[in-house]
Write a protein that holds these residues in place. Structure first.
Motif, PDB file in Angstrom:
ATOM      1  N   VAL A   7      -5.771  -3.420   8.036  1.00 31.50           N
ATOM      2  CA  VAL A   7      -4.779  -2.636   7.021  1.00 31.50           C
ATOM      3  C   VAL A   7      -5.427  -2.600   5.742  1.00 31.50           C
ATOM      4  O   VAL A   7      -5.508  -1.567   5.131  1.00 31.50           O
ATOM      5  N   GLY A   8      -6.365  -3.447   5.256  1.00 28.28           N
ATOM      6  CA  GLY A   8      -7.079  -3.480   4.068  1.00 28.28           C
ATOM      7  C   GLY A   8      -8.225  -2.149   4.003  1.00 28.28           C
ATOM      8  O   GLY A   8      -7.931  -1.129   3.224  1.00 28.28           O
ATOM      9  N   LEU A   9      -8.644  -2.115   5.141  1.00 28.83           N
ATOM     10  CA  LEU A   9      -9.414  -0.836   5.569  1.00 28.83           C
ATOM     11  C   LEU A   9      -8.842   0.380   5.683  1.00 28.83           C
ATOM     12  O   LEU A   9      -9.599   1.391   4.845  1.00 28.83           O
TER      13      LEU A   9
ATOM     14  N   ILE B 152       1.592  -7.313  -3.659  1.00 28.83           N
ATOM     15  CA  ILE B 152       0.229  -7.877  -3.155  1.00 28.83           C
ATOM     16  C   ILE B 152       0.126  -9.288  -3.382  1.00 28.83           C
ATOM     17  O   ILE B 152      -0.645 -10.185  -2.589  1.00 28.83           O
ATOM     18  N   GLY B 153       0.967  -9.901  -4.273  1.00 28.16           N
ATOM     19  CA  GLY B 153       1.071 -11.305  -4.493  1.00 28.16           C
ATOM     20  C   GLY B 153       1.792 -11.995  -3.178  1.00 28.16           C
ATOM     21  O   GLY B 153       1.291 -13.309  -2.613  1.00 28.16           O
ATOM     22  N   ILE B 154       2.531 -11.272  -2.160  1.00 26.53           N
ATOM     23  CA  ILE B 154       2.836 -11.962  -0.783  1.00 26.53           C
ATOM     24  C   ILE B 154       1.734 -12.386  -0.043  1.00 26.53           C
ATOM     25  O   ILE B 154       1.514 -13.351   0.406  1.00 26.53           O
ATOM     26  N   VAL B 155       0.577 -11.399   0.101  1.00 22.71           N
ATOM     27  CA  VAL B 155      -0.568 -11.590   0.810  1.00 22.71           C
ATOM     28  C   VAL B 155      -1.159 -12.883   0.211  1.00 22.71           C
ATOM     29  O   VAL B 155      -1.598 -13.924   0.760  1.00 22.71           O
ATOM     30  N   GLY B 156      -1.404 -12.760  -0.974  1.00 24.69           N
ATOM     31  CA  GLY B 156      -2.063 -14.013  -1.630  1.00 24.69           C
ATOM     32  C   GLY B 156      -1.468 -15.484  -1.419  1.00 24.69           C
ATOM     33  O   GLY B 156      -2.140 -16.324  -0.976  1.00 24.69           O
ATOM     34  N   LEU B 157      -0.099 -15.467  -1.882  1.00 27.38           N
ATOM     35  CA  LEU B 157       0.488 -16.685  -1.394  1.00 27.38           C
ATOM     36  C   LEU B 157       0.557 -17.266  -0.034  1.00 27.38           C
ATOM     37  O   LEU B 157       0.730 -18.132   0.333  1.00 27.38           O
TER      38      LEU B 157
ATOM     39  N   LEU C 294       0.641  -1.041  -0.091  1.00 25.42           N
ATOM     40  CA  LEU C 294      -0.194  -0.013   0.006  1.00 25.42           C
ATOM     41  C   LEU C 294       0.890   1.145  -0.080  1.00 25.42           C
ATOM     42  O   LEU C 294       0.596   2.525  -0.416  1.00 25.42           O
ATOM     43  N   GLU C 295       2.028   1.361   0.525  1.00 28.72           N
ATOM     44  CA  GLU C 295       2.807   2.470   0.619  1.00 28.72           C
ATOM     45  C   GLU C 295       3.895   2.507  -0.427  1.00 28.72           C
ATOM     46  O   GLU C 295       4.644   3.781  -0.686  1.00 28.72           O
ATOM     47  N   LEU C 296       4.091   1.698  -1.411  1.00 25.40           N
ATOM     48  CA  LEU C 296       4.971   1.850  -2.363  1.00 25.40           C
ATOM     49  C   LEU C 296       4.574   2.914  -3.459  1.00 25.40           C
ATOM     50  O   LEU C 296       3.407   2.845  -3.712  1.00 25.40           O
TER      51      LEU C 296
ATOM     52  N   ILE D 238      -7.112   1.435  -4.285  1.00 23.49           N
ATOM     53  CA  ILE D 238      -8.171   0.797  -3.725  1.00 23.49           C
ATOM     54  C   ILE D 238      -8.538  -0.624  -4.038  1.00 23.49           C
ATOM     55  O   ILE D 238      -8.924  -1.323  -3.033  1.00 23.49           O
ATOM     56  N   ILE D 239      -8.297  -0.909  -5.165  1.00 23.97           N
ATOM     57  CA  ILE D 239      -8.689  -2.133  -5.611  1.00 23.97           C
ATOM     58  C   ILE D 239      -8.055  -3.195  -4.837  1.00 23.97           C
ATOM     59  O   ILE D 239      -8.363  -4.507  -4.290  1.00 23.97           O
ATOM     60  N   LEU D 240      -6.484  -2.963  -4.525  1.00 23.31           N
ATOM     61  CA  LEU D 240      -5.718  -3.899  -3.956  1.00 23.31           C
ATOM     62  C   LEU D 240      -6.172  -3.916  -2.384  1.00 23.31           C
ATOM     63  O   LEU D 240      -6.188  -5.090  -1.959  1.00 23.31           O
ATOM     64  N   SER D 241      -6.326  -2.824  -1.643  1.00 26.77           N
ATOM     65  CA  SER D 241      -6.876  -2.867  -0.535  1.00 26.77           C
ATOM     66  C   SER D 241      -8.202  -3.606  -0.146  1.00 26.77           C
ATOM     67  O   SER D 241      -8.383  -4.530   0.749  1.00 26.77           O
TER      68      SER D 241
END
Lengths: 183, 112
Positions: free
Chosen positions: B13-15, A34-39, A22-24, B27-30
């Motif tokens: 964190v997503g919120l 975001i792939g880190i989270v999914g995997l 989110l911060e990059l 926003i889509i990634l969150s």
């Protein structure tokens, strides 16, 4: 090591990965991160004895990566523009979310402890699933037999979402065609 | 207990991303992060310590299996999440073509 220790490690890693994503500043990097989270979710499903879900989550991750990269890689502005970040909004949001977290601790205390689920309905499914449906995989027997109407409804939702996405993408091509015809 | 709280932090964190980020892709990634956390939470509720996956084999009795009901519901939920992500991405691409930006504040200004 017990399962809970592994899960704490994996979920902490996922929280770090989501904050980084989110911060990059670069959007392509954040899509990859975001792939880190999914995997991580996929690995957690393996630890929680859900192999079907781990496979589906892995496929979901690959498809989501393909969709996101395909949609956003051609855009010229894939660098997030430095905008005037509203510091007050970020501060108030973080404070509120931390307050929500501490207020919710009591709710999680009142839930059944990790590792001792309430299995009132599932006990029937586990005991009678193979005899009633003839399926060795009890998850399949629930999806396709006991809860078949739920699955039908969920497939309808999926169909509607795909139909909506195709319609939204198609408006573009149709309007382009009409413009070319007018020219 | 600790696992539940960590999973809830992931949801928060997503919120946080949905509330504070201005970029449509973020926003889509969150939203995706919140979906992951919700699915994981449901499976955590169904775990029984020391149990195995709910597939019948020789020498396996139903007493030592994890709860199959959340697994069955989450399985379809993951697939629906993919459809919703595809739809949001299509909307974002259309908005980009109209406004030439992913910044939600600028999109609001142009429409007004």
């Amino acid at each position: 090591m017990p399962v809970e220790t592994w899960l704490i490690f994996v979920i902490s890693f996922m929280i770090l990965g989501s904050i980084v994503a989110l911060e990059l500043k670069d959007l392509l990097s954040s899509i990859i991160a975001i792939g880190i989270v999914g995997l991580g979710v996929s690995v957690s499903f393996l630890f929680l004895q859900a192999p079907d879900l781990a496979i589906v989550q892995f496929l979901f991750e690959i498809f989501a990566l393909i969709i996101l990269v395909r949609a956003f890689i051609k855009k010229d502005y894939h660098q997030e523009k430095p905008s005037r970040v509203n510091k007050i909004l970020v501060g108030v949001t973080i404070i509120t979310l931390i307050a929500v977290f501490f207020l919710s601790v009591n709710i999680f205390k009142s839930l059944p402890a990790f590792g001792n689920p309430l299995m009132e309905t599932s006990e029937y499914y586990l005991a009678h699933g193979a005899k009633d449906t003839g399926s060795a995989n009890l998850v399949t027997s629930i999806i396709l037999d006991y809860r078949a109407y739920d699955t039908l409804g969920e497939i309808t939702v999926l169909f509607t979402a795909i139909l909506g996405a195709l319609t939204i993408v198609r408006i573009k091509s149709r309007s382009k065609d009409s413009v070319e015809e007018q020219l | 207990m600790t696992v539940y709280l960590l999973c809830f932090i992931l949801l928060l964190v997503g919120l946080y991303g949905i509330i504070t980020k201005r970029d449509l892709i973020k926003i889509i990634l969150s939203l995706g992060i919140m979906g992951y956390a919700a699915n994981l939470m449901l499976i955590l509720f169904g775990y029984k310590s020391g149990a195995i996956y709910p597939i019948l084999e020789k020498g396996v009795t139903p007493e030592i299996m994890v709860d199959p009901l959340p697994q069955a519901l989450v399985l379809t939920s993951i697939v629906i999440e993919l459809g919703i992500t595809a739809m949001l991405v299509a909307l974002a691409v259309r908005l980009f073509e109209k406004y030439k930006t992913f910044d939600i504040t600028k999109i609001r200004r142009l429409s007004g």
